[in-house]
Design a protein around this motif. Structure first.
Motif, PDB file in Angstrom:
ATOM      1  N   UNK A 388       0.835  -1.203   0.000  1.00 51.03           N
ATOM      2  CA  UNK A 388       0.000   0.000   0.000  1.00 51.03           C
ATOM      3  C   UNK A 388       0.873   1.257   0.000  1.00 51.03           C
ATOM      4  N   UNK A 389       1.931   1.201   0.824  1.00 46.94           N
ATOM      5  CA  UNK A 389       2.823   2.366   0.925  1.00 46.94           C
ATOM      6  C   UNK A 389       3.467   2.628  -0.438  1.00 46.94           C
ATOM      7  N   UNK A 390       3.929   1.523  -1.073  1.00 46.60           N
ATOM      8  CA  UNK A 390       4.583   1.679  -2.377  1.00 46.60           C
ATOM      9  C   UNK A 390       3.616   2.323  -3.359  1.00 46.60           C
ATOM     10  N   UNK A 391       2.365   1.847  -3.370  1.00 47.45           N
ATOM     11  CA  UNK A 391       1.367   2.395  -4.293  1.00 47.45           C
ATOM     12  C   UNK A 391       1.129   3.874  -4.000  1.00 47.45           C
ATOM     13  N   UNK A 392       1.008   4.209  -2.715  1.00 47.71           N
ATOM     14  CA  UNK A 392       0.749   5.613  -2.347  1.00 47.71           C
ATOM     15  C   UNK A 392       1.932   6.515  -2.700  1.00 47.71           C
ATOM     16  N   UNK A 393       3.141   5.960  -2.580  1.00 43.29           N
ATOM     17  CA  UNK A 393       4.319   6.753  -2.953  1.00 43.29           C
ATOM     18  C   UNK A 393       4.295   7.043  -4.449  1.00 43.29           C
ATOM     19  N   UNK A 394       3.908   6.031  -5.237  1.00 45.39           N
ATOM     20  CA  UNK A 394       3.806   6.239  -6.690  1.00 45.39           C
ATOM     21  C   UNK A 394       2.765   7.317  -6.985  1.00 45.39           C
ATOM     22  N   UNK A 395       1.647   7.249  -6.263  1.00 42.58           N
ATOM     23  CA  UNK A 395       0.592   8.247  -6.458  1.00 42.58           C
ATOM     24  C   UNK A 395       1.159   9.637  -6.195  1.00 42.58           C
ATOM     25  N   UNK A 396       1.927   9.732  -5.127  1.00 43.89           N
ATOM     26  CA  UNK A 396       2.476  11.032  -4.737  1.00 43.89           C
ATOM     27  C   UNK A 396       3.412  11.563  -5.830  1.00 43.89           C
ATOM     28  N   UNK A 397       4.286  10.692  -6.311  1.00 44.13           N
ATOM     29  CA  UNK A 397       5.238  11.119  -7.355  1.00 44.13           C
ATOM     30  C   UNK A 397       4.468  11.601  -8.591  1.00 44.13           C
ATOM     31  N   UNK A 398       3.440  10.824  -8.983  1.00 46.11           N
ATOM     32  CA  UNK A 398       2.686  11.172 -10.193  1.00 46.11           C
ATOM     33  C   UNK A 398       1.924  12.486 -10.011  1.00 46.11           C
ATOM     34  N   UNK A 399       1.314  12.680  -8.834  1.00 50.21           N
ATOM     35  CA  UNK A 399       0.534  13.907  -8.630  1.00 50.21           C
ATOM     36  C   UNK A 399       1.467  15.121  -8.543  1.00 50.21           C
ATOM     37  N   UNK A 400       2.623  14.930  -7.906  1.00 48.41           N
ATOM     38  CA  UNK A 400       3.609  16.017  -7.907  1.00 48.41           C
ATOM     39  C   UNK A 400       4.027  16.347  -9.335  1.00 48.41           C
ATOM     40  N   UNK A 401       4.212  15.280 -10.124  1.00 47.54           N
ATOM     41  CA  UNK A 401       4.582  15.459 -11.542  1.00 47.54           C
ATOM     42  C   UNK A 401       3.494  16.228 -12.275  1.00 47.54           C
ATOM     43  N   UNK A 402       2.245  15.869 -12.006  1.00 45.22           N
ATOM     44  CA  UNK A 402       1.114  16.533 -12.677  1.00 45.22           C
ATOM     45  C   UNK A 402       1.098  18.016 -12.315  1.00 45.22           C
ATOM     46  N   UNK A 403       1.395  18.299 -11.054  1.00 46.27           N
ATOM     47  CA  UNK A 403       1.404  19.690 -10.586  1.00 46.27           C
ATOM     48  C   UNK A 403       2.453  20.501 -11.356  1.00 46.27           C
ATOM     49  N   UNK A 404       3.615  19.892 -11.502  1.00 46.97           N
ATOM     50  CA  UNK A 404       4.717  20.528 -12.234  1.00 46.97           C
ATOM     51  C   UNK A 404       4.315  20.783 -13.694  1.00 46.97           C
ATOM     52  N   UNK A 405       3.736  19.749 -14.311  1.00 52.44           N
ATOM     53  CA  UNK A 405       3.342  19.854 -15.739  1.00 52.44           C
ATOM     54  C   UNK A 405       2.301  20.953 -15.932  1.00 52.44           C
ATOM     55  N   UNK A 406       1.403  21.047 -14.959  1.00 54.14           N
ATOM     56  CA  UNK A 406       0.358  22.078 -15.067  1.00 54.14           C
ATOM     57  C   UNK A 406       0.979  23.467 -15.046  1.00 54.14           C
TER      58      UNK A 406
END
Ligand code: GDP
Length: 449
Positions: A388-406
């Motif tokens: 679960x932690x691994x999945x949530x960490x991936x989510x965090x990386x992707x959402x941070x990435x999305x924020x940057x892209x925006x």
């Protein structure tokens, strides 16, 4: 409903002798089996005292039969539970009879797997069932029960809903290129994404606590021979687990203890004293000690305060992987009458105590709890796992990435990052999961669960 064609049966209670044992049956043939056994259909959810008979019509036992009609059962299928007496033979004879009547023996966790496939629970809840069974502390039980009730899944679902909302907004913007720039620079959208990042952090933090409760912290004790490693293990364990002598080199193999500090599970590993030795057994012990370090969450490097931090310890420190936290513990302060101390270092803490007298002990245990952010009193803890932690960490990386892209105005890339985040989050609850993952999770269950 996802209805497998066959009917499964198993003894749901542990083996041995006892008051009550349960044979559980689930699947489409339950009705037929009930008819053959009792020559009638039982009313759902009404306990009836009935004879359990074999093929020849001879009574094997008398017990309670309970019928749960689909979908109002644990698995979501028709379920029959037969509660009889427990002995090495009687329950098996009853199970045998059920198998003759057309059920097959259930595999490990198959009842819970069916509950998952029939949407009675999601994957995180199914995992909480094992966590509850395996909990070794009261806190662990409470946390698993909260996960089973859906506390963790609820948080994940809320995150998922927000994630989908933001993603839809961005994808809609991409469909109207002439307004895209306005859409993507909308302050409201940026606020939503930033809020999402904060919420992921908070769920990640709770899940991290939950994982600690379930899996515990793995701590390896290192140090030169005679520093007091075995004494430290014994004090943590509250009993004489390792042999303590004044002769260096007594611990030659790896010793393990599973203990709790105020509900926080710790896997303590005492190792052979790290010194150069010609003794092949001691050499092997040293090799094993380093193997344990690779898997550890934390190292306690024990130093004999009389000798201080010397070249031996320096060499040990150099060899410990850079990312691994290390606490340097100066032991045997009692010999100098020194006061216990603890101060922070870049990699952990340096502390002084006496394992023998217990002076400074509280400093160490408080530090270990604090180092992992463990709060014994947290009311809203739930159980969680490494996956679960691994999945949530991936989510965090992707959402941070999305924020940057925006911020860069790259709407399509932001949408893609959010899609990946959504996929990772769905893996926690099992909305998006492979057969391999399901196999791995349910094979860890016992048969009958
Ligand atoms: P290991 O070889 O590192 O596992 O060390 P042991 O735990 O076997 O301890 C070696 C010796 O140091 C034993 O005689 C212990 O009783 C002694 N010892 C351990 N901790 C302390 C301490 O805090 N104070 C004093 N005075 N002796 C200690």
């Amino acid at each position: 409903m996802n209805q497998p064609a066959d009917t499964i049966a198993a003894i749901a209670t542990p083996p041995g002798k006892g008051g009550i044992g349960i044979v559980r049956i689930s699947g489409p043939r339950v009705s037929e089996i009930m008819q053959a056994l009792f020559h009638k259909q039982l009313s759902p959810r009404r306990a009836e005292l009935l004879p359990f008979k074999n093929t020849a019509g001879e009574t094997l036992d008398r017990g309670i039969a309970l019928f749960f009609e689909a979908p109002h059962s644990y698995t979501g299928e028709d379920v029959l539970e037969l509660q009889g007496h427990v002995g090495p033979v009687v329950l098996n004879l009853l199970l045998q009879r059920i198998l003759e009547l057309g059920a097959r023996l259930a595999g490990p966790g198959e009842f819970t797997e069916r509950a998952f496939l029939n949407d009675k629970m999601d994957l995180a809840q199914a995992e909480a069932v094992i966590d509850l069974i395996e909990s070794s502390s009261e806190q662990g039980v409470k946390a698993a029960a909260r996960s089973l009730e859906g506390a963790f899944s609820g948080d994940v679902q809320r995150l998922l809903a927000k994630l989908k909302h933001v993603r839809m907004y961005i994808e809609a913007a991409l469909d109207f290129p002439e307004e895209e720039i306005d859409f993507l620079s909308d302050a409201h959208l940026h606020k939503n994404v930033a809020g999402l990042c904060g919420e992921i952090d908070s769920v990640l933090e709770s899940a991290h606590q939950g994982r600690l409760l379930k899996e515990g912290l793995s701590i390896v004790i290192l140090g030169r021979p005679n520093a007091g490693k075995s004494s430290l293990l014994n004090r943590l364990a509250g009993r004489d687990s390792a042999i303590v002598t004044e002769f260096p080199g007594t611990t030659r193999d790896v010793l393990r203890e599973h203990i709790h500090i105020d509900g926080l599970p710790l896997h303590i590993i005492d190792t052979a004293g790290l010194r150069d030795s010609d003794d092949p057994i001691e050499q092997e012990g040293v090799k094993r000690a380093w193997k344990e370090v690779e898997k550890a969450d934390r190292v306690l490097l024990l130093v004999d305060n009389r000798l201080g931090l010397g070249p031996v310890e320096e060499r040990i420190l150099e060899r410990i992987p850079a990312m691994l936290p290390v606490d340097i513990i100066h032991n045997k302060l009692d010999l100098h009458g020194e006061k216990p101390f603890l101060s922070k270092t870049p990699r952990g803490v340096v502390a002084g105590l006496s394992v023998k007298t217990g002076e400074g002990w509280q400093l160490l245990t408080d530090h270990l709890k604090k180092s992992v952010g463990y709060e014994q009193t947290a009311e809203n803890q739930y159980s969680a796992r490494r996956r679960h932690i691994e999945a949530l960490k991936t989510v965090k990386i992707c959402v941070n990435g999305a924020q940057q892209r925006l911020m860069e105005g790259a709407g399509e890339l932001a949408a893609e990052e959010l899609r990946l985040a959504q996929e990772a989050l769905s893996r926690v609850t099992g909305e998006f999961s492979s057969d391999d993952l399901l196999g791995e999770i349910f094979s860890n269950f016992c048969i009958g669960k």
